[in-house]
Design a protein around this motif. Structure first.
Motif, PDB file in Angstrom:
ATOM      1  N   LEU A 399       0.718  -1.387   0.294  1.00  0.00           N
ATOM      2  CA  LEU A 399       0.031  -0.335   0.231  1.00  0.00           C
ATOM      3  C   LEU A 399       1.192   1.517  -0.211  1.00  0.00           C
ATOM      4  O   LEU A 399       1.855   1.074   1.145  1.00  0.00           O
ATOM      5  CB  LEU A 399      -0.792   0.015   1.423  1.00  0.00           C
ATOM      6  CG  LEU A 399      -1.887  -0.979   1.630  1.00  0.00           C
ATOM      7  CD1 LEU A 399      -2.336  -0.942   3.171  1.00  0.00           C
ATOM      8  CD2 LEU A 399      -2.489  -0.855   0.308  1.00  0.00           C
ATOM      9  N   VAL A 400       0.775   2.145  -1.600  1.00  0.00           N
ATOM     10  CA  VAL A 400       1.567   3.317  -1.037  1.00  0.00           C
ATOM     11  C   VAL A 400       0.828   4.590  -1.050  1.00  0.00           C
ATOM     12  O   VAL A 400      -0.168   4.776  -2.672  1.00  0.00           O
ATOM     13  CB  VAL A 400       2.748   3.122  -2.104  1.00  0.00           C
ATOM     14  CG1 VAL A 400       3.581   3.685  -2.383  1.00  0.00           C
ATOM     15  CG2 VAL A 400       3.566   2.238  -1.624  1.00  0.00           C
ATOM     16  N   ALA A 401       0.852   5.758  -0.911  1.00  0.00           N
ATOM     17  CA  ALA A 401       0.249   6.908  -1.108  1.00  0.00           C
ATOM     18  C   ALA A 401       0.623   7.267  -2.401  1.00  0.00           C
ATOM     19  O   ALA A 401       1.659   7.511  -1.422  1.00  0.00           O
ATOM     20  CB  ALA A 401      -0.210   7.592   0.242  1.00  0.00           C
ATOM     21  N   THR A 402       0.306   8.274  -3.270  1.00  0.00           N
ATOM     22  CA  THR A 402       0.334   9.540  -4.678  1.00  0.00           C
ATOM     23  C   THR A 402       0.428  10.206  -3.458  1.00  0.00           C
ATOM     24  O   THR A 402      -1.044  10.579  -2.426  1.00  0.00           O
ATOM     25  CB  THR A 402      -0.411   8.593  -5.195  1.00  0.00           C
ATOM     26  OG1 THR A 402      -1.462   9.073  -4.726  1.00  0.00           O
ATOM     27  CG2 THR A 402      -0.058   7.036  -5.331  1.00  0.00           C
ATOM     28  N   ALA A 403       1.087  11.454  -4.002  1.00  0.00           N
ATOM     29  CA  ALA A 403       1.153  13.558  -4.104  1.00  0.00           C
ATOM     30  C   ALA A 403      -0.458  13.009  -4.567  1.00  0.00           C
ATOM     31  O   ALA A 403      -1.181  14.621  -3.269  1.00  0.00           O
ATOM     32  CB  ALA A 403       1.895  13.636  -4.572  1.00  0.00           C
ATOM     33  N   ASP A 404      -1.265  12.725  -5.234  1.00  0.00           N
ATOM     34  CA  ASP A 404      -3.000  13.079  -5.015  1.00  0.00           C
ATOM     35  C   ASP A 404      -4.019  12.615  -4.092  1.00  0.00           C
ATOM     36  O   ASP A 404      -5.376  13.038  -4.723  1.00  0.00           O
ATOM     37  CB  ASP A 404      -3.218  12.753  -6.799  1.00  0.00           C
ATOM     38  CG  ASP A 404      -3.467  12.146  -6.986  1.00  0.00           C
ATOM     39  OD1 ASP A 404      -3.023  11.104  -6.447  1.00  0.00           O
ATOM     40  OD2 ASP A 404      -3.260  11.381  -8.426  1.00  0.00           O
ATOM     41  N   GLY A 405      -3.572  11.825  -3.050  1.00  0.00           N
ATOM     42  CA  GLY A 405      -4.155  11.517  -2.243  1.00  0.00           C
ATOM     43  C   GLY A 405      -4.942  10.100  -2.563  1.00  0.00           C
ATOM     44  O   GLY A 405      -5.451   9.278  -1.194  1.00  0.00           O
ATOM     45  N   LYS A 406      -4.459   9.635  -3.836  1.00  0.00           N
ATOM     46  CA  LYS A 406      -4.589   8.017  -4.135  1.00  0.00           C
ATOM     47  C   LYS A 406      -3.729   6.872  -3.772  1.00  0.00           C
ATOM     48  O   LYS A 406      -2.519   7.347  -2.868  1.00  0.00           O
ATOM     49  CB  LYS A 406      -4.811   8.093  -5.668  1.00  0.00           C
ATOM     50  CG  LYS A 406      -5.276   7.992  -6.652  1.00  0.00           C
ATOM     51  CD  LYS A 406      -5.653   7.906  -7.775  1.00  0.00           C
ATOM     52  CE  LYS A 406      -6.300   8.181  -8.881  1.00  0.00           C
ATOM     53  NZ  LYS A 406      -6.834   9.650  -8.765  1.00  0.00           N
ATOM     54  N   ILE A 407      -4.024   5.886  -2.471  1.00  0.00           N
ATOM     55  CA  ILE A 407      -3.970   5.158  -2.719  1.00  0.00           C
ATOM     56  C   ILE A 407      -3.405   3.863  -3.332  1.00  0.00           C
ATOM     57  O   ILE A 407      -4.348   3.414  -3.824  1.00  0.00           O
ATOM     58  CB  ILE A 407      -3.986   4.356  -1.362  1.00  0.00           C
ATOM     59  CG1 ILE A 407      -4.613   4.914   0.358  1.00  0.00           C
ATOM     60  CG2 ILE A 407      -3.424   3.017  -0.848  1.00  0.00           C
ATOM     61  CD1 ILE A 407      -3.037   5.856   1.055  1.00  0.00           C
ATOM     62  N   LEU A 408      -1.849   3.338  -3.453  1.00  0.00           N
ATOM     63  CA  LEU A 408      -2.051   2.318  -4.746  1.00  0.00           C
ATOM     64  C   LEU A 408      -2.299   1.011  -4.106  1.00  0.00           C
ATOM     65  O   LEU A 408      -1.564   0.632  -3.257  1.00  0.00           O
ATOM     66  CB  LEU A 408      -0.257   2.489  -5.636  1.00  0.00           C
ATOM     67  CG  LEU A 408      -0.464   4.212  -6.276  1.00  0.00           C
ATOM     68  CD1 LEU A 408       0.727   3.681  -6.846  1.00  0.00           C
ATOM     69  CD2 LEU A 408      -1.510   3.936  -7.416  1.00  0.00           C
ATOM     70  N   VAL A 409      -2.765   0.756  -4.240  1.00  0.00           N
ATOM     71  CA  VAL A 409      -3.018  -1.744  -3.931  1.00  0.00           C
ATOM     72  C   VAL A 409      -1.902  -2.080  -4.649  1.00  0.00           C
ATOM     73  O   VAL A 409      -2.494  -2.399  -5.971  1.00  0.00           O
ATOM     74  CB  VAL A 409      -4.176  -1.443  -3.534  1.00  0.00           C
ATOM     75  CG1 VAL A 409      -4.499  -2.678  -3.017  1.00  0.00           C
ATOM     76  CG2 VAL A 409      -4.918  -0.421  -2.949  1.00  0.00           C
ATOM     77  N   GLY A 410      -1.136  -3.021  -4.572  1.00  0.00           N
ATOM     78  CA  GLY A 410      -0.430  -3.408  -4.998  1.00  0.00           C
ATOM     79  C   GLY A 410      -0.847  -5.191  -4.335  1.00  0.00           C
ATOM     80  O   GLY A 410      -1.028  -5.711  -3.069  1.00  0.00           O
ATOM     81  N   THR A 411      -1.007  -5.968  -5.286  1.00  0.00           N
ATOM     82  CA  THR A 411      -1.156  -7.556  -5.049  1.00  0.00           C
ATOM     83  C   THR A 411      -0.583  -8.912  -5.089  1.00  0.00           C
ATOM     84  O   THR A 411      -0.080  -8.381  -6.525  1.00  0.00           O
ATOM     85  CB  THR A 411      -3.221  -7.737  -5.283  1.00  0.00           C
ATOM     86  OG1 THR A 411      -3.013  -7.840  -6.270  1.00  0.00           O
ATOM     87  CG2 THR A 411      -3.917  -6.804  -5.037  1.00  0.00           C
ATOM     88  N   ALA A 412      -0.651 -10.189  -4.827  1.00  0.00           N
ATOM     89  CA  ALA A 412      -0.351 -11.267  -5.380  1.00  0.00           C
ATOM     90  C   ALA A 412      -1.285 -12.389  -5.300  1.00  0.00           C
ATOM     91  O   ALA A 412      -2.477 -12.413  -4.639  1.00  0.00           O
ATOM     92  CB  ALA A 412       0.471 -11.607  -3.869  1.00  0.00           C
ATOM     93  N   ASN A 413      -0.965 -12.755  -6.185  1.00  0.00           N
ATOM     94  CA  ASN A 413      -1.804 -14.282  -6.729  1.00  0.00           C
ATOM     95  C   ASN A 413      -3.520 -13.588  -7.343  1.00  0.00           C
ATOM     96  O   ASN A 413      -4.700 -13.876  -6.640  1.00  0.00           O
ATOM     97  CB  ASN A 413      -1.746 -15.785  -5.833  1.00  0.00           C
ATOM     98  CG  ASN A 413      -1.000 -15.830  -5.344  1.00  0.00           C
ATOM     99  OD1 ASN A 413       0.390 -16.794  -6.099  1.00  0.00           O
ATOM    100  ND2 ASN A 413      -0.135 -16.135  -3.395  1.00  0.00           N
ATOM    101  N   PRO A 414      -3.520 -12.916  -8.605  1.00  0.00           N
ATOM    102  CA  PRO A 414      -2.607 -12.503  -9.272  1.00  0.00           C
ATOM    103  C   PRO A 414      -1.904 -11.173  -8.668  1.00  0.00           C
ATOM    104  O   PRO A 414      -2.112 -10.922  -7.669  1.00  0.00           O
ATOM    105  CB  PRO A 414      -2.931 -12.622 -10.659  1.00  0.00           C
ATOM    106  CG  PRO A 414      -4.508 -12.732 -10.053  1.00  0.00           C
ATOM    107  CD  PRO A 414      -4.677 -12.908  -9.036  1.00  0.00           C
ATOM    108  N   GLY A 415      -1.004 -10.416  -9.431  1.00  0.00           N
ATOM    109  CA  GLY A 415      -0.201  -9.511  -9.392  1.00  0.00           C
ATOM    110  C   GLY A 415      -0.627  -8.273 -10.143  1.00  0.00           C
ATOM    111  O   GLY A 415      -0.594  -8.468 -11.368  1.00  0.00           O
ATOM    112  N   LYS A 416      -1.657  -7.572  -9.301  1.00  0.00           N
ATOM    113  CA  LYS A 416      -2.296  -6.537 -10.144  1.00  0.00           C
ATOM    114  C   LYS A 416      -2.217  -5.137  -9.100  1.00  0.00           C
ATOM    115  O   LYS A 416      -1.694  -5.041  -7.955  1.00  0.00           O
ATOM    116  CB  LYS A 416      -3.455  -6.609 -10.096  1.00  0.00           C
ATOM    117  CG  LYS A 416      -4.493  -7.591 -11.026  1.00  0.00           C
ATOM    118  CD  LYS A 416      -5.190  -8.092 -11.071  1.00  0.00           C
ATOM    119  CE  LYS A 416      -5.704  -9.113 -12.789  1.00  0.00           C
ATOM    120  NZ  LYS A 416      -7.496  -9.489 -12.902  1.00  0.00           N
TER     121      LYS A 416
END
Length: 790
Positions: A399-416
């Motif tokens: 989970l990573v926060a971006t400058a514009d307030g979004k949270i990026l969500v990385g997953t496994a099985n599968p990776g998206k």
């Protein structure tokens, strides 16, 4: 769970039913009111209830409410089996590391990610950026730390010569710290690639890294779940630091600390998973990770492995992990907060979810990326939490926060990669779990409770559908609705066995009540229904052995007249286990079973007893009647009626000896008006009543010679003879067999031969019992002549 009514409502319901039945009997109340009392309520009002449903842009909150969730959408599909780490460079560009085969991609165009790094190792486990946007990649297993410059040049930066590289972190001075396993070492590497061992822990794995506000290194370990604070000591500018004062901030209740974060106030947040395994003396210490076993490729990826994950309940996950990222663990997760003063505080626990990633939102809430259902949980500052999104993957790993307030969500099985927020969804929907009424039912009004003025007809609409299959996707009715009146509206879907409801939240920004920051919330939903009445069923009748009395309470033990307890033969209900002390009902949910004492059996001469099992799919109150008839009769005679318990005992001496049958009849009249009450009945097996003792005839003694011969006949009026015994001159009793050896007839003949009796008078006593232990006795006196007598 699917609650029909509360315990208090049920007790009140029973009381109302009894009053209404009495009034109906007296002709004071219309029967229709009694029929209406059987209306039931299906209620969903808790987190556990709502968690069984399906969300789309709706958050399920721990306080048992539904609300619009943060915006959630797809960002990119890099066609990878898993993503372990997402990071941003200084320009805000998104990078993702994973595999299989070590790879890092950059999402300049989310639709077409660009590979910026590949290596022969099996996974790119961790990535980090320095101030010059140099990318550092840690690979595993037996991996290296690579450096990728902004212009794309790749080189080996440092080789820690360890099995795993779990985490990378760069401090303000540009020193790269690497947490490794499986010897728990932490390395410090300067900008020129010169590194050294920074800290040797007593743990197997340095699993996660972060920095506090003072520049101290925070380390999460495995398998003891420790959170360490290590002060870096620098002897000269540009030199790699050494470990100074080391302090254990906290030992978690779990074995592996998967994520660490610190805020500006000095608070440290940690997520930990798994139950600790306490080693026994002499037993080998097990690693906190699992060695993979090669198996057939999965979802198109090579080098797949089968990993076992246990989250609360053991389950097997076939993952495409080429090395053991996921631990084999039980025990779920916990999230703790350690204050700047060092006081720990557990914020959240779960016995099922495993927390693999954590991030802090701008509003101070904490986001948790979990497995093994790929959900995102938001922890609020008031300790409420909400399941705000469900991904199409098994684990949320980054989970990573971006400058514009979004949270990026990385997953496994599968990776998206997905995005979360900012702000809430403009609308959303929630479909409830399928409700099984068990019986064909008619549906009434739907009512619901909103959150103050924000949940109104302007922004919330309900829909209902019904069907007769357990899956709502197969030949159910169309959704009926919308229903917008929280006070209740009659649903129009057809009668059926199964039901489902759906709530749709309107775009909060387009209504005048709720706002994206304060969305409408639903606290509970009720739907009234009334099952069609079905007849109760008499399952089985068991007539007990003679001389057993059954009562609904235990006798007082220890008294001089305390009866002897006996084991009862219990009736069965098909498909329901037969429990000890079977009382009144095999169906523990029935009203009768909830209000009657369990049956107890005691030995008492002359009594006969019967037990029966019955059930009613409507869960109606039941009333029973017992009838009897002789074997040669055609007419049933009432023995006892108006019974609510499921057993009956009577004095069998009031009935002539002979063979009989019992009939038990059941009715659901207590829960239905007389015209609509249904019934059932069942006839017992043949049984006998025999209270008249047998008689002894032709008792005679022939003492004219040795041995003395005693003869007699035993005759029972209705049942076979059970056994006989004799005593000579008030001595011990001895068993005697009949002439045919077997005692299986109402009349048996006996002969006793006595040898070695002294001359003179003697008395022989005989006692005979039938197979029901009715006994009689007789005696005869005889004289044995002297030795010289002829």
């Amino acid at each position: 769970m699917n609650n029909r009514v509360t315990a208090g409502e049920r007790l009140a319901s029973i009381a109302r039913r009894r009053i209404l039945i009495a009034l109906v009997v007296l002709g004071c109340v219309a029967p229709g009111l009694v029929y209406a009392e059987r209306t039931r309520i299906w209620r969903e009002s808790s987190y556990a209830d709502f968690d069984k449903g399906t969300t789309k842009g709706v958050a399920i909150r721990s306080n048992g409410t539904l609300a619009a969730a943060p915006k959630f959408g797809s960002y990119s599909d890099p066609n990878m089996a898993y993503l372990w780490s997402l990071r941003l460079d200084s320009r805000g560009r998104v990078y993702g590391a994973g595999g299989s085969d070590a790879k890092v991609v950059r999402f300049d165009d989310p639709a077409k990610p660009t590979a910026v790094f590949e290596a022969p190792e099996l996974s790119a486990q961790a990535i980090a950026f320095d101030a010059q946007d140099n990318l550092y990649v840690g690979t595993s297993p037996d991996g290296k730390i690579y450096k990728v410059t902004p212009d794309g040049k790749k080189s080996v930066f440092f080789e820690p010569k360890t099995k795993y590289i779990w985490a990378l972190a760069i401090d303000a001075q540009g020193t790269l710290f690497a947490g490794t396993g499986d010897t728990g070492q932490i390395f410090a590497v300067t900008a020129d690639g010169k590194g050294q061992l920074f800290y040797q822990s007593d743990e197997r794995h340095a699993r996660s890294l972060a920095f506090d506000g003072k520049g101290n290194l925070l380390v999460g370990t495995d398998p003891d779940g420790l959170i360490l604070r290590i002060e870096p000591v620098r002897k000269s500018a540009g030199a790699a630091p050494t470990a100074g004062q080391t302090f254990v901030l906290y030992e978690t209740n779990k074995k592996e600390v998967t994520s660490l974060a610190a805020d500006a106030s000095g608070n440290v947040f940690a997520a930990a998973i798994g139950d600790k395994q306490r080693a026994t003396p002499g037993a080998p210490v097990l690693s906190g990770v699992l060695t993979p076993q090669q198996t057939a490729p999965v979802i198109g990826q090579p080098n797949s492995s089968t990993l076992t994950l246990q989250a609360g309940v053991s389950q097997t996950l076939t993952a495409t992990a080429p090395f053991p990222f996921f631990p084999s663990t039980t025990g779920g997760s916990e999230v703790v907060k350690i204050s700047a003063e060092g006081a720990p505080d557990t914020l959240w626990t779960s016995r099922e979810d495993l927390v693999f990633s954590m991030a802090r939102e701008a509003n101070g809430n904490i986001l948790l990326g979990t497995g093994n259902k790929g959900t995102i949980v938001e922890l609020e500052k008031n300790r409420d939490y909400a399941k705000v999104a469900s991904t199409a993957a098994a684990q949320v790993t980054s989970l990573v926060a971006t400058a514009d307030g979004k949270i990026l969500v990385g997953t496994a099985n599968p990776g998206k990669v997905f995005t979360l927020g900012p702000g809430n969804e403009g609308g959303g929907s929630f479909e409830s779990d399928t409700f099984d009424a068990k019986i064909f039912s008619r549906w009434g009004r739907i009512t619901w409770m909103g959150d103050g003025e924000r949940a109104t007809a302007a922004n919330v609409a309900f829909y209902v559908r019904s069907g007769n299959t357990s899956s709502p996707e197969k030949n159910w009715s169309a959704w009926s609705g919308p229903y917008k009146n929280s006070s209740g509206e009659a649903v129009t879907c057809p009668p059926a066995r199964f039901l489902q409801w759906k709530v749709v939240f309107a775009d909060a920004g387009k209504t005048g009540t709720a706002t994206p920051e304060h969305p409408a919330r639903i606290s509970w939903v009720d739907i009234a229904y009334q099952p069609d009445n079905v007849a109760p069923v008499l399952d089985e009748i068991v007539v007990q052995d003679p001389n057993i009395r059954v009562q609904g309470f235990a006798a007082v033990p220890g008294g001089p007249t305390a009866p002897t307890a006996v084991q009862l033969r219990m009736p069965q209900r098909p498909g329901v286990p037969n429990f000890p002390n079977f009382g009144v009902a095999a169906d523990a949910t029935s009203h009768s079973s909830a209000t009657s004492a369990p049956a107890q059996g005691f030995s008492e001469k002359g009594y006969a007893s019967v037990l029966w099992s019955a059930h009613d799919d409507n869960d109606d109150d039941l009333v029973f009647a017992v009838y009897y008839r002789g074997e040669a009769e055609n007419t049933w005679h009432l023995l006892k009626d108006k019974l609510t318990q499921r057993f009956y005992s009577w004095d069998s001496t009031t009935m002539p000896d002979g063979a009989y049958y019992l009939k038990v009849a059941v009715s659901d009249l207590p829960s239905n008006p007389p015209a609509q009450a249904l019934s059932d009945e069942r006839v017992s097996d043949r049984f006998e009543i025999a209270n008249t003792p047998p008689r002894i005839e032709n008792l005679r003694a022939d003492a004219s010679r040795d041995p003395v011969k005693i003869n007699f006949d035993a005759i029972s009026p209705s049942v076979s003879i059970g056994h006989a015994q004799y005593s000579v001159d008030a001595g011990d009793w001895f068993t005697v067999f009949p002439a045919g050896v077997l005692s299986d007839a109402p009349k048996e003949s006996y002969q006793i031969q006595l040898t070695g009796l002294t001359p003179g008078q003697h008395i022989i006593s005989v006692q005979v019992a039938d197979r029901y232990e009715n006994t009689t006795a007789a005696k005869v006196m005889f004289t044995v002549p002297g030795r010289d007598s002829k």
